[in-house]
Design an enzyme around this catalytic site. Sequence first.
Site, short mmCIF file in Angstrom:
data_model
loop_
_atom_site.label_atom_id
_atom_site.label_comp_id
_atom_site.label_asym_id
_atom_site.label_seq_id
_atom_site.Cartn_x
_atom_site.Cartn_y
_atom_site.Cartn_z
N ARG A 23 -14.61 44.83 93.35
CA ARG A 23 -14.60 43.37 93.20
C ARG A 23 -14.97 42.64 94.47
O ARG A 23 -15.38 41.48 94.44
CB ARG A 23 -13.21 42.90 92.76
CG ARG A 23 -12.76 43.47 91.43
CD ARG A 23 -11.30 43.17 91.17
NE ARG A 23 -10.49 43.77 92.24
CZ ARG A 23 -9.31 43.31 92.65
NH1 ARG A 23 -8.79 42.24 92.11
NH2 ARG A 23 -8.65 43.93 93.62
N GLN A 47 -8.51 23.87 117.53
CA GLN A 47 -9.77 23.45 116.93
C GLN A 47 -10.48 24.67 116.34
O GLN A 47 -10.45 25.74 116.93
CB GLN A 47 -10.64 22.81 118.02
CG GLN A 47 -11.94 22.23 117.56
CD GLN A 47 -12.64 21.48 118.70
OE1 GLN A 47 -12.02 20.82 119.51
NE2 GLN A 47 -13.94 21.62 118.76
N ASP A 48 -11.09 24.49 115.17
CA ASP A 48 -11.95 25.50 114.56
C ASP A 48 -13.37 24.97 114.54
O ASP A 48 -13.59 23.80 114.24
CB ASP A 48 -11.54 25.80 113.11
CG ASP A 48 -10.34 26.73 113.00
OD1 ASP A 48 -9.82 27.18 114.03
OD2 ASP A 48 -9.92 27.01 111.86
N ARG A 59 -27.30 30.66 122.14
CA ARG A 59 -26.41 29.56 122.53
C ARG A 59 -25.58 30.04 123.72
O ARG A 59 -24.89 31.04 123.62
CB ARG A 59 -25.51 29.15 121.38
CG ARG A 59 -26.28 28.60 120.18
CD ARG A 59 -25.32 28.12 119.09
NE ARG A 59 -26.01 27.71 117.89
CZ ARG A 59 -26.43 26.48 117.65
NH1 ARG A 59 -26.25 25.53 118.55
NH2 ARG A 59 -27.04 26.19 116.51
N HIS A 62 -21.80 29.02 127.80
CA HIS A 62 -21.05 27.78 127.88
C HIS A 62 -19.61 28.02 128.33
O HIS A 62 -19.03 29.06 128.05
CB HIS A 62 -21.00 27.09 126.51
CG HIS A 62 -22.35 26.76 125.97
ND1 HIS A 62 -22.61 26.67 124.63
CD2 HIS A 62 -23.55 26.52 126.58
CE1 HIS A 62 -23.88 26.38 124.43
NE2 HIS A 62 -24.47 26.28 125.60
N LYS A 71 -11.18 31.54 123.18
CA LYS A 71 -11.87 31.51 121.89
C LYS A 71 -11.61 32.81 121.13
O LYS A 71 -11.64 33.89 121.71
CB LYS A 71 -13.37 31.36 122.08
CG LYS A 71 -13.78 30.06 122.75
CD LYS A 71 -15.27 30.01 123.00
CE LYS A 71 -15.66 28.71 123.70
NZ LYS A 71 -17.10 28.66 124.00
N TYR A 131 -15.33 30.08 115.24
CA TYR A 131 -14.39 30.38 116.32
C TYR A 131 -13.30 29.33 116.42
O TYR A 131 -13.50 28.16 116.13
CB TYR A 131 -15.11 30.55 117.66
CG TYR A 131 -15.95 29.39 118.12
CD1 TYR A 131 -15.53 28.57 119.16
CD2 TYR A 131 -17.20 29.13 117.56
CE1 TYR A 131 -16.31 27.52 119.61
CE2 TYR A 131 -18.00 28.10 118.01
CZ TYR A 131 -17.54 27.29 119.04
OH TYR A 131 -18.32 26.25 119.48
N LYS A 167 -30.33 21.81 126.64
CA LYS A 167 -29.16 22.02 127.51
C LYS A 167 -29.13 23.45 128.03
O LYS A 167 -28.88 23.68 129.22
CB LYS A 167 -27.88 21.70 126.72
CG LYS A 167 -26.60 22.06 127.43
CD LYS A 167 -25.37 21.68 126.64
CE LYS A 167 -25.18 22.56 125.42
NZ LYS A 167 -23.93 22.31 124.71
N ASP A 168 -29.39 24.42 127.16
CA ASP A 168 -29.34 25.82 127.58
C ASP A 168 -30.53 26.21 128.45
O ASP A 168 -30.41 27.09 129.30
CB ASP A 168 -29.22 26.73 126.36
CG ASP A 168 -27.89 26.56 125.64
OD1 ASP A 168 -26.95 25.99 126.25
OD2 ASP A 168 -27.77 26.98 124.48
#
Length: 181
Positions: A23, A47-48, A59, A62, A71, A131, A167-168
């Site tokens: 299933r 925060q999620d 990404r 950071h 995280k 995360y 930014k990256d």
Amino acid sequence: MKATRLAIPDVVLLEPTVYGDARGFFLESYNRRELGQVLGMQPEFVQDNHSRSARGVLRGLHYQVVRPQGKLVRVVRGAVFDVVVDIRRGSPTFGQWIGTELNADAHTQLWVPPGFAHGFLVLSESADFMYKTTDYYAPEHERCIAWDDPDLGIAWPDDVIPVLSEKDRRGAAFRNAELID
């Protein structure tokens, strides 16, 4: 849940118990008590976050210099190469990095403590990355280290051409980055 401390012992790979049959499957993606037992401390998540990225999107790397975030990261669709870098100046593993594949099929998660820069490269056609964080996002305190910094020497998979945000692209050299004391 199986917990494996990686080459940087504060970083922990988590493998949940998966119950499956014809299933489908069931797993606990988060259990406060069990996570606290395997980590030896109890992170409080506030925060999620959920991102979806196409193949090749990179990404990171950071972090926040004030209100650093721990995280708990996982991939719920697709696969990524996930990287963390220890940026805690007093740490015995300062400047070291770990890279590991996270994918939806394996259901693995990674605990990234506060004081680490974090990034990922999407290996599949797309990936949904989720995360939990131990502090709120504070854009005024966010910083970025160049993903290809030669002093770090991160061995990103070379069969995927990175797609970066502006930014990256502007990430600082590790030796010039504002880090965490």
